[in-house]
Scaffold this active site. Structure first.
Site, PDB file in Angstrom:
ATOM      1  N   ARG A  33       5.085  -8.634  -0.592  1.00 21.34           N
ATOM      2  CA  ARG A  33       4.669  -7.529  -1.456  1.00 21.34           C
ATOM      3  C   ARG A  33       5.678  -6.384  -1.321  1.00 21.34           C
ATOM      4  O   ARG A  33       6.032  -5.996  -0.201  1.00 21.34           O
ATOM      5  CB  ARG A  33       3.274  -7.040  -1.063  1.00 21.34           C
ATOM      6  CG  ARG A  33       2.176  -8.046  -1.335  1.00 21.34           C
ATOM      7  CD  ARG A  33       0.827  -7.548  -0.883  1.00 21.34           C
ATOM      8  NE  ARG A  33       0.762  -7.417   0.569  1.00 21.34           N
ATOM      9  CZ  ARG A  33      -0.281  -6.952   1.234  1.00 21.34           C
ATOM     10  NH1 ARG A  33      -1.353  -6.522   0.577  1.00 21.34           N
ATOM     11  NH2 ARG A  33      -0.267  -6.880   2.552  1.00 21.34           N
TER      12      ARG A  33
ATOM     13  N   ASP B 276       0.819  -1.222   0.000  1.00 21.96           N
ATOM     14  CA  ASP B 276       0.000   0.000   0.000  1.00 21.96           C
ATOM     15  C   ASP B 276       0.853   1.274   0.000  1.00 21.96           C
ATOM     16  O   ASP B 276       0.675   2.155   0.849  1.00 21.96           O
ATOM     17  CB  ASP B 276      -0.943   0.017   1.208  1.00 21.96           C
ATOM     18  CG  ASP B 276      -1.644  -1.302   1.432  1.00 21.96           C
ATOM     19  OD1 ASP B 276      -1.929  -1.997   0.439  1.00 21.96           O
ATOM     20  OD2 ASP B 276      -1.896  -1.656   2.597  1.00 21.96           O
TER      21      ASP B 276
ATOM     22  N   GLU C  31     -11.264  -2.034  -3.732  1.00 20.37           N
ATOM     23  CA  GLU C  31     -10.610  -1.372  -2.604  1.00 20.37           C
ATOM     24  C   GLU C  31      -9.504  -0.438  -3.105  1.00 20.37           C
ATOM     25  O   GLU C  31      -9.294  -0.281  -4.320  1.00 20.37           O
ATOM     26  CB  GLU C  31     -10.045  -2.395  -1.627  1.00 20.37           C
ATOM     27  CG  GLU C  31      -8.919  -3.258  -2.184  1.00 20.37           C
ATOM     28  CD  GLU C  31      -8.389  -4.280  -1.175  1.00 20.37           C
ATOM     29  OE1 GLU C  31      -9.049  -4.504  -0.142  1.00 20.37           O
ATOM     30  OE2 GLU C  31      -7.310  -4.856  -1.431  1.00 20.37           O
TER      31      GLU C  31
ATOM     32  N   HIS D 150      -3.071  -1.763  -5.218  1.00 16.81           N
ATOM     33  CA  HIS D 150      -3.089  -0.753  -4.155  1.00 16.81           C
ATOM     34  C   HIS D 150      -2.056   0.338  -4.426  1.00 16.81           C
ATOM     35  O   HIS D 150      -1.053   0.470  -3.746  1.00 16.81           O
ATOM     36  CB  HIS D 150      -2.884  -1.346  -2.771  1.00 16.81           C
ATOM     37  CG  HIS D 150      -3.477  -0.445  -1.725  1.00 16.81           C
ATOM     38  ND1 HIS D 150      -4.515  -0.815  -0.929  1.00 16.81           N
ATOM     39  CD2 HIS D 150      -3.195   0.842  -1.399  1.00 16.81           C
ATOM     40  CE1 HIS D 150      -4.854   0.195  -0.131  1.00 16.81           C
ATOM     41  NE2 HIS D 150      -4.061   1.220  -0.420  1.00 16.81           N
TER      42      HIS D 150
END
Length: 343
Positions: free
Chosen positions: A311, A35, A217, A281
């Site tokens: 990630r 993120d 999202e 994201h």
């Protein structure tokens, strides 16, 4: 004389290599970090990503040099509160001469995830004090994560991902006007829910993976030539099919759901040939000289790595179609040498 000339040539070669390396980079820009988000202010990029139990901030002139950037722990939550655990997707914004950080958190029970905001009156986010302004009250009060704020035509808006009811089953994108950086105005409005096949791929239901959930999202506002878009992530992060979709504002009022048109195909997807899985994201930033637009996103290097610490944040330049639509391109390989953002 020849010996000295040899040393001179070696030194010159090393200098050229150093200059070349400083003007290029390769993804990922950090070994780990989901993120990713950055804000450019007074000549510096202020970067952050999800750490789960605290809020960290990095400061750098060039996001490609994040590994060497100055960093600071700016907030650790108190224990025993509704916002003590599972701190996700923080974003730092400079609004009305103050700094705000938005994040989602809960008490250890995912059902209680809500959005919160901290404020710092200092113009330097590495200085001053951060204090909790409180929970972002949504109407109705429902599970909520991934807040992003943006000013469009002098009005501040927030978008986020949430549930329609009190139980999981589907994540949608909602929007609301803001009275101020910590208060929403009126009820939330639904502007996107998973409808296409590419938004509902790869859901698993077994003893290891989460149950079947359709996901929208990570919404991010993106404006270009007075055209407003929202780029969002689709599918569960636990799948390799995590990707990016596009909403485009086709009417004047962002609060009218009929004015948001969803593009029929995703705009950024995995590339197995390049070894990039589950890209998503994201956030956006401009180069220091303001001439280039870039995307920040996280992805995995291998299939099946899911939502964990593998990630890593990556960045690459984006382009624009003649009709003003963003062209994100294809996630590049970790072996690809990229030029740093234009200075």
């Amino acid at each position: 004389m020849k010996k000295n000339l040899g040393f001179t040539l070696i030194a010159l070669f090393n200098f050229i290599v150093a200059i070349s390396q400083s003007n290029t980079f390769q993804n990922p820009i950090l070994p780990s970090g989901a993120d990713p988000f950055s804000t450019y202010h007074n000549g510096y990029y202020y970067y952050t990503h999800t750490l789960g139990n605290k809020l960290m901030l990095w400061k750098t002139k060039n996001l490609a040099n994040l590994k060497d950037a100055e960093s600071k722990l700016i907030w650790t939550p108190p224990t025993g509160t509704m916002y003590s655990k599972e701190i996700w997707a923080p974003e730092f914004h400079f609004i009305n001469n103050k700094w705000y950080v938005y994040f989602a958190a809960d008490n250890g029970n995912n059902n209680n995830h809500r959005m919160y905001v901290l404020e710092n009156a200092s113009k330097d986010p590495f200085k001053g004090s951060w204090r909790l302004k409180g929970k972002i009250d949504t109407h109705p009060d429902r599970w909520a994560i991934d807040a992003n704020v943006y000013t469009f035509h002098d009005q501040l808006y927030m978008v986020w991902s949430g549930w329609e009811g009190n139980t999981n089953g589907q994540q949608n994108i909602y929007i609301a006007k803001m009275k101020n950086p910590w208060t929403l105005e009126g009820a939330r409005v639904l502007i996107s829910q998973p409808t296409y096949t590419w938004e509902k791929q790869g859901d698993l239901d077994d003893d290891i993976n989460p149950p079947h959930v359709n996901v929208n999202e990570g919404p991010q506002f993106l404006e270009h030539n007075d055209k407003l878009f929202i780029v969002f992530s689709a599918n569960g992060c636990w799948t390799d099919f995590y990707n990016l979709g596009l909403l485009e504002l086709e009417g004047g009022n962002p609060m009218n759901p009929q004015n948001w048109m969803k593009h029929q195909q995703p705009i950024f997807t995995k590339n197995e040939a390049n070894g990039v899985y589950a890209p998503g994201h994201n956030s956006f930033f401009k180069s220091p000289d303001g001439t280039e637009d870039w995307i920040l996103f996280h992805a995995n290097d291998n299939a099946g790595e899911g939502c964990g610490t593998k990630r890593s944040p990556r960045m690459q330049k984006i382009e624009w179609d003649k009709d003003g639509t963003p062209i994100l391109g294809t996630p590049v390989s970790n072996k690809t040498i990229l030029n740093i953002p234009s200075e």
